[in-house]
Design a protein around this motif. Structure first.
Motif, short mmCIF file in Angstrom:
data_model
loop_
_atom_site.label_atom_id
_atom_site.label_comp_id
_atom_site.label_asym_id
_atom_site.label_seq_id
_atom_site.Cartn_x
_atom_site.Cartn_y
_atom_site.Cartn_z
N CYS A 109 7.49 -7.28 -19.91
CA CYS A 109 8.70 -7.68 -19.17
C CYS A 109 9.89 -7.80 -20.11
CB CYS A 109 8.51 -9.04 -18.52
SG CYS A 109 7.55 -8.94 -17.08
N PHE A 110 9.64 -8.37 -21.28
CA PHE A 110 10.72 -8.49 -22.26
C PHE A 110 11.27 -7.12 -22.61
CE2 PHE A 110 10.17 -12.81 -24.57
CZ PHE A 110 10.33 -13.43 -23.36
N VAL A 111 10.35 -6.18 -22.83
CA VAL A 111 10.78 -4.83 -23.17
C VAL A 111 11.65 -4.26 -22.05
CG1 VAL A 111 10.00 -2.49 -23.62
CG2 VAL A 111 8.83 -4.41 -24.68
N VAL A 112 11.21 -4.47 -20.81
CA VAL A 112 11.97 -3.96 -19.66
C VAL A 112 13.35 -4.60 -19.61
CG1 VAL A 112 12.08 -4.01 -17.13
CG2 VAL A 112 9.97 -3.36 -18.26
N GLY A 158 0.42 -11.86 -34.26
CA GLY A 158 0.67 -11.98 -32.82
C GLY A 158 1.74 -13.00 -32.47
N PHE A 159 1.99 -13.02 -31.18
CA PHE A 159 2.98 -13.88 -30.55
C PHE A 159 2.73 -15.37 -30.83
CE2 PHE A 159 3.26 -15.86 -26.14
CZ PHE A 159 4.59 -16.22 -26.26
N HIS A 160 1.46 -15.80 -30.79
CA HIS A 160 1.18 -17.21 -31.01
C HIS A 160 1.49 -17.65 -32.43
CE1 HIS A 160 -0.99 -16.91 -27.20
NE2 HIS A 160 -0.75 -18.19 -27.11
N MET A 161 1.15 -16.78 -33.38
CA MET A 161 1.41 -17.11 -34.78
C MET A 161 2.91 -17.28 -35.01
SD MET A 161 -0.60 -17.49 -37.42
CE MET A 161 -0.29 -17.85 -39.14
N ALA A 193 9.28 -8.19 -29.39
CA ALA A 193 8.81 -6.87 -29.00
C ALA A 193 8.46 -6.02 -30.22
CB ALA A 193 9.86 -6.18 -28.14
N PHE A 194 9.27 -6.10 -31.27
CA PHE A 194 8.97 -5.31 -32.47
C PHE A 194 7.69 -5.80 -33.13
CE2 PHE A 194 13.21 -3.46 -32.37
CZ PHE A 194 12.91 -2.19 -32.81
N ALA A 195 7.51 -7.12 -33.14
CA ALA A 195 6.27 -7.65 -33.73
C ALA A 195 5.07 -7.14 -32.94
CB ALA A 195 6.30 -9.18 -33.73
N GLN A 196 5.24 -7.03 -31.63
CA GLN A 196 4.16 -6.55 -30.78
C GLN A 196 3.83 -5.10 -31.11
OE1 GLN A 196 3.12 -9.05 -29.31
NE2 GLN A 196 1.40 -8.10 -28.25
N MET A 197 4.89 -4.34 -31.43
CA MET A 197 4.70 -2.94 -31.82
C MET A 197 3.83 -2.86 -33.08
SD MET A 197 7.75 -0.28 -32.29
CE MET A 197 8.05 0.42 -33.85
N VAL A 198 4.12 -3.71 -34.06
CA VAL A 198 3.33 -3.74 -35.29
C VAL A 198 1.89 -4.17 -34.95
CG1 VAL A 198 3.10 -4.79 -37.56
CG2 VAL A 198 5.36 -4.25 -36.68
N GLY A 203 9.10 -13.03 -33.85
CA GLY A 203 8.22 -11.98 -34.33
C GLY A 203 7.99 -12.06 -35.82
N HIS A 204 8.20 -13.26 -36.37
CA HIS A 204 8.16 -13.39 -37.83
C HIS A 204 6.75 -13.18 -38.38
CE1 HIS A 204 10.41 -14.22 -41.36
NE2 HIS A 204 9.70 -15.25 -41.72
#
Lengths: 332, 287
Positions: free
Chosen positions: B228-231, A246-249, A127-132, A67-68
């Motif tokens: 899914c990861f969150v779950v 995002g996840f890909h980056m 997951a935290f990066a996704q939150m941001v 998530g960097h």
């Protein structure tokens, strides 16, 4: 968990010379390359700073963050919000402010994620990066899914980044400064504790080190340095959108570090250049009859990534160092 | 929110939670037993949805498509296990992350080459297209109830398989101590292949039954993977029971969040995750 792979802390002499020559080539490049390639190389240098910041976690401390990119993007957004509508922002205070914002976010997120280990750490950082990501993606006020334009590059007396040459050398200077700083850090008592945590965290704790604090400090610092790269990215492209977080980056940054070779910051630089170059190469592949090879660059990238994991798990520097060491052994 | 509306949201949240459970169960099972983190798990969900669309548009029957698609996907999963995943069980997580990230790219592009980049719809089978009236102007679609039913049946099946059968005993023993189980004469390679196939089958079936209500589109795999990861993080890694409870929790927070707090709904589940991590850093049901 990656202790065995990252013994690239000290490179063979021959490789050190090669890297120094590479640096000279970078310094001379704008005088020989076209504008297009000069801005491509500037982008590679920015990504190299980003990759080095991740290597502090991944190669040195043994923490693989998926998530960097969150911190990279956050600093870019900070620049976007700090740039006035009709004039350039001042470099002197927007740069520290953006880096501090990324570092602060890393401190807060780090407080949660650093308590976890191994695979958990990978999932939680993602997951935290996704939150941001969703914070910006869902909010029109923050630019939403379309992102934000940065109409003026930051500027300060001698450093008008609007000038391509100035931007190039400014980026190169930051790259070298970050490299020297991280190398210094690696061999400082703090860096030795981080390396100790990678090898065996339980033992470090048993020896009396508060590993939570050290890991949190590393996470915060890595986030701040990623912010430095993100600020430059925002300034160069003049545009920032949630995809940058995002996840890909994030996965690309991991890939760059692996590709170059972990645990030595030069590896991250080499990896970033190689990765971006390949991306450029794959996207530019010519058509073969009706088959549009360039359009399917993701396929080649995927196959390449799988190939690296299978055949070169120690990265390009690891490969070169291995070859040089064998040669030296032959001479003796 | 009146009672009927609340009931609808509740049913929706359970249905979404159960769907997430099917995906997370496979992910956590493969991790708990083989120690493999599979970022490409979401790609199997996408594969399922595309197979459902492709086969049903050719055959005209979603039921037929689901049956055929499940067989195809499991064969594909077994092939992948044999060719690639098998060699990564003992390697470190970073290698697994990279391998499966590379696979995401490969799968996405192959999907694009085979089936294009358009968004497709899948129609609900006629037998399940009715709605059950709740009040005068609110009704609930039968298909969503059917989805929940399938998920519950598969969850019970999975539970019985793992806790009540001889195969399940071997799976549990293998997860507990690989070498000892092998020494006792169990073919651990075959056990691993079976577990992997179960995980693939669950993800693919989830994608297939979800296709009529979520539609079929590129990148649908990555979105679901992150959920899914969150779950798995909330439930505790390797715990199937934890995955069930966490999935229902996430389903409820997400569904009710969208109705009650639309401005921050995208972030709510992550906040839930952060709260759980503060309280229990290893998840609710760490094995």
């Amino acid at each position: 968990m990656s202790a065995a792979k990252s013994h690239l802390e000290i490179l063979p002499r021959g490789l050190q010379v090669a890297l120094l020559l590479g640096l000279l080539a970078l310094a001379a490049f704008p005088f020989f390359g076209t504008d297009f390639y000069a801005s491509m190389v500037a982008r590679m240098m920015i990504l190299a700073i980003f990759a080095m910041s991740l290597d502090l976690l991944q190669g040195v401390t043994g923490l693989v963050s998926l998530g960097h990119a969150a911190f990279f993007g956050l600093a870019g957004y900070a620049l976007a919000f700090l740039t006035p509508a009709g004039e350039p922002a001042s470099l002197w205070w927007t740069l520290p402010a953006a880096v501090a914002a990324a570092g602060l976010a890393a401190l807060v997120i780090g407080f949660f994620v650093v308590r976890t280990h191994g695979i958990y750490f990978i999932m939680v950082t993602m997951a935290f990066a996704q939150m941001v990501f969703y914070l910006f993606f869902d909010n029109k006020a923050l630019g939403g899914s379309d992102g934000i334009y940065i109409n003026f590059k930051p500027h300060a007396a001698l450093f008008d980044l609007e000038n391509r040459l100035v931007f190039y050398y400014f980026t190169l200077a930051v790259l070298v400064a970050v490299y020297l700083f991280l190398r210094r850090l690696l061999w400082s008592p703090f860096g030795r504790v981080l390396a100790g945590i990678r090898v065996n965290e339980h033992r470090m704790r048993a020896m009396g080190y508060g590993t939570f604090g050290y890991k949190l400090a590393a996470f915060t610092l890595a986030g701040a340095l990623a912010g430095l790269a993100g600020y430059l990215w925002g300034a160069q492209t003049g545009f920032i959108n949630p995809e940058l977080m995002g996840f890909h980056m994030s996965a690309h940054a991991i890939m760059m570090v692996i590709l170059g070779g972990m645990g030595n910051f030069a590896g991250a630089i080499v990896g970033a250049f190689a990765f971006e170059y390949l991306l450029h190469l794959f996207k530019d592949l010519p058509d073969i009859g009706a088959f549009r090879a360039g359009k399917h660059w993701q396929l080649w990238m995927g196959l390449f990534i799988v190939g690296v994991v299978l055949f070169a798990p120690r990265g390009l520097l690891g490969l070169a160092a291995g070859l040089l060491r064998r040669k030296e052994a032959d001479h003796e | 929110m009146d009672l009927a509306n609340f009931l609808i949201q509740l049913l929706n949240s359970v249905q979404y939670g159960l769907l997430l459970f099917m995906l997370a169960a496979g992910l956590t099972l493969i991790f708990g037993i083989m120690g493999v983190v599979n970022l490409a798990h979401g790609s199997f969900y996408m594969l399922g949805a595309y197979l459902a669309w492709f086969l049903s548009s050719r055959s005209g029957s979603l039921t037929l498509a689901i049956a055929g698609g499940a067989v195809l996907a499991v064969l594909f999963g077994l092939l992948l296990e044999r060719l690639l995943f098998r060699h990564f069980y003992q390697r470190d997580h970073l290698d697994q992350v990279l391998l499966t990230f590379g696979l995401i790219y490969i799968f996405e592009e192959m999907r694009s080459m085979l089936w294009g980049d358009d968004v497709h719809g899948v129609s609900i089978p006629a037998a399940l297209s009715a709605s059950i009236p709740l009040t005068d102007n609110l009704s609930y679609p039968v298909y969503r109830l059917f989805m929940s039913g399938v998920c519950i049946a598969l969850a019970i099946g999975l539970y019985l398989l793992i806790s009540r059968t001889r195969l399940g005993m071997k799976i549990r023993a293998g997860a507990f101590n690989r070498d000892m189980t092998e020494a006792l004469g169990v073919n651990i390679k075959r056990i691993h292949a079976i577990v992997f196939a179960i995980g693939v089958a669950l993800a693919t079936v989830a994608g297939m039954i979800a296709s009529p209500i979520s539609s079929v589109y590129p990148n649908m795999g990555s979105q679901v993977l992150i959920m899914c990861f969150v779950v798995v993080v909330i439930g505790g890694i390797g715990s199937v029971r934890g995955a069930l409870i966490a999935a229902l929790l996430v389903g409820a927070v997400d569904t009710f969040g969208k109705v009650l707090l639309p401005a921050v709904s995208g972030m709510l589940v992550y906040m839930l995750m952060a709260a759980v991590l503060l309280w229990k850093p290893e998840g609710l049901f760490k094995q």
